[in-house]
Structures are given as C-alpha cells and as structure tokens.
Write a protein that holds these residues in place. Structure first.
Motif, PDB file in Angstrom:
ATOM      1  N   GLY A  40       0.813  -1.204   0.000  1.00  0.00           N
ATOM      2  CA  GLY A  40       0.000   0.000   0.000  1.00  0.00           C
ATOM      3  C   GLY A  40       0.847   1.255   0.000  1.00  0.00           C
ATOM      4  N   ARG A  43       0.938   5.483   4.751  1.00  0.00           N
ATOM      5  CA  ARG A  43       1.239   4.808   6.015  1.00  0.00           C
ATOM      6  C   ARG A  43       0.744   3.371   6.066  1.00  0.00           C
ATOM      7  NH1 ARG A  43      -0.405   9.764   9.993  1.00  0.00           N
ATOM      8  NH2 ARG A  43       1.350  11.089   9.434  1.00  0.00           N
ATOM      9  N   ASN A  44      -0.221   3.029   5.239  1.00  0.00           N
ATOM     10  CA  ASN A  44      -0.806   1.691   5.251  1.00  0.00           C
ATOM     11  C   ASN A  44      -0.068   0.779   4.267  1.00  0.00           C
ATOM     12  OD1 ASN A  44      -2.479  -0.513   5.574  1.00  0.00           O
ATOM     13  ND2 ASN A  44      -4.269   0.441   4.667  1.00  0.00           N
ATOM     14  N   THR A  45       1.207   0.515   4.543  1.00  0.00           N
ATOM     15  CA  THR A  45       2.018  -0.261   3.605  1.00  0.00           C
ATOM     16  C   THR A  45       1.585  -1.722   3.503  1.00  0.00           C
ATOM     17  OG1 THR A  45       3.658  -0.672   5.327  1.00  0.00           O
ATOM     18  CG2 THR A  45       4.033   1.231   3.862  1.00  0.00           C
ATOM     19  N   ASP A  46       0.888  -2.247   4.515  1.00  0.00           N
ATOM     20  CA  ASP A  46       0.393  -3.624   4.458  1.00  0.00           C
ATOM     21  C   ASP A  46      -0.961  -3.718   3.766  1.00  0.00           C
ATOM     22  OD1 ASP A  46       2.547  -4.950   5.718  1.00  0.00           O
ATOM     23  OD2 ASP A  46       1.812  -4.305   7.682  1.00  0.00           O
ATOM     24  N   ILE A  48      -3.930  -2.895   4.714  1.00  0.00           N
ATOM     25  CA  ILE A  48      -5.031  -3.370   5.558  1.00  0.00           C
ATOM     26  C   ILE A  48      -6.329  -2.738   5.060  1.00  0.00           C
ATOM     27  CG2 ILE A  48      -5.978  -3.495   7.900  1.00  0.00           C
ATOM     28  CD1 ILE A  48      -3.300  -4.968   7.555  1.00  0.00           C
ATOM     29  N   ARG A  66      -6.522  -8.174   6.286  1.00  0.00           N
ATOM     30  CA  ARG A  66      -6.867  -7.738   7.640  1.00  0.00           C
ATOM     31  C   ARG A  66      -5.729  -8.075   8.587  1.00  0.00           C
ATOM     32  NH1 ARG A  66     -10.883 -12.194   9.937  1.00  0.00           N
ATOM     33  NH2 ARG A  66      -9.950 -13.972   8.915  1.00  0.00           N
ATOM     34  N   SER A  67      -5.720  -7.396   9.694  1.00  0.00           N
ATOM     35  CA  SER A  67      -4.691  -7.599  10.701  1.00  0.00           C
ATOM     36  C   SER A  67      -5.314  -8.295  11.903  1.00  0.00           C
ATOM     37  CB  SER A  67      -4.106  -6.254  11.118  1.00  0.00           C
ATOM     38  OG  SER A  67      -3.107  -6.434  12.089  1.00  0.00           O
ATOM     39  N   TRP A  96      -8.324  -0.947  -3.273  1.00  0.00           N
ATOM     40  CA  TRP A  96      -7.512  -0.434  -2.162  1.00  0.00           C
ATOM     41  C   TRP A  96      -8.416   0.217  -1.125  1.00  0.00           C
ATOM     42  CZ3 TRP A  96      -2.623  -2.027  -2.305  1.00  0.00           C
ATOM     43  CH2 TRP A  96      -2.091  -2.412  -3.537  1.00  0.00           C
ATOM     44  N   PRO A  97      -7.934   0.416   0.097  1.00  0.00           N
ATOM     45  CA  PRO A  97      -8.766   0.993   1.150  1.00  0.00           C
ATOM     46  C   PRO A  97      -9.372   2.360   0.810  1.00  0.00           C
ATOM     47  CG  PRO A  97      -6.801   0.040   2.108  1.00  0.00           C
ATOM     48  CD  PRO A  97      -6.630  -0.016   0.606  1.00  0.00           C
ATOM     49  N   ASP A 122      -3.718   6.623  -0.600  1.00  0.00           N
ATOM     50  CA  ASP A 122      -3.526   5.952   0.696  1.00  0.00           C
ATOM     51  C   ASP A 122      -4.819   5.775   1.419  1.00  0.00           C
ATOM     52  OD1 ASP A 122      -1.948   8.790   2.367  1.00  0.00           O
ATOM     53  OD2 ASP A 122      -3.882   8.624   1.428  1.00  0.00           O
TER      54      ASP A 122
END
Length: 122
Positions: A40, A43-46, A48, A66-67, A96-97, A122
């Motif tokens: 990603g 800041r949301n590199t994973d 989520i 998801r985490s 993407w989110p 992002d």
C-alpha cells in the motif's frame, strides 16, 4: 497460516502457551496456485482493508487484507488462491482501502504476484 517454503502449499505454525512451537508443513500434492502480496501507499504499507478478487476458469475468489486474524495470532499478509488446473488467471482486481482499483489480466499461475498501490493514494 502461510506458505513457509514458497511452494504454493499453505503451512501452519502453532505456538502452545507452555510448549514449543509446532510447524505443520504441507507436503501434499497441490494444483495450480497464485499468491498475491499487496504494497500500500502512504502509512498503510500492508494494505489493511484492501480486497483482492481473483478470477480463473470462470470462478472468482475474494480475500480481504486484515490484521489480527485471530486471538494473539496473525496469518501471512500474502493471500493464497487455489486455481485447480488453471495455468492462467483471467484477472486480479485489487480494491484499495481508499476505493481506487488496480487490475492485472492474464497472469501466470504458480507465482507470487506483488501489486503496489499507485503513489499519492492511501
């Protein structure tokens, strides 16, 4: 859960509270597969909250990133898709989110596909 040896078969690690970890390595025969890892932006590199839709041989599968997949545990962020006999994936669509999408078509099976969110999103 995750593919510890990158062979397309999902393995399992169990950590008992008072014991040693157990590694359950999947050695069974496997069909075709695709793993997708998202990177990603911001800041949301994973990634989520992203959603992956893989379509092959007229069948679609969906995975949500998801985490904290269970109490005190975490599955691999790479998402595994079983493809049966399909040698090619018709499409991989990531939502993407932030609502933007990325799509790849005619993706070869039996690989780890890394997809990155476009910069500025992002």
């Amino acid at each position: 859960m995750g593919d510890l040896d990158n062979d397309g078969r999902v393995d399992l690690v169990i950590n008992d509270l008072d014991g040693s970890p157990m590694v359950l390595r999947n050695e069974a025969g496997a069909g075709r597969w695709l793993q997708v890892r998202l990177v990603g932006a911001g800041r949301n590199t994973d990634a989520i909250g992203a959603v992956i839709r893989v379509t092959a041989d007229g069948r679609s599968q969906i995975r949500n990133i998801r985490s904290g997949t269970s109490y005190l545990s975490q599955d691999d962020f790479r998402q595994h898709f079983g493809l049966g006999d399909a040698a090619t994936v018709d499409s991989v669509v990531v939502t993407w989110p932030d609502g933007s999408t990325t799509e790849r078509e005619n993706v070869a099976a039996d690989q780890l596909l890394v997809m990155e969110q476009a910069a500025g999103q992002d």
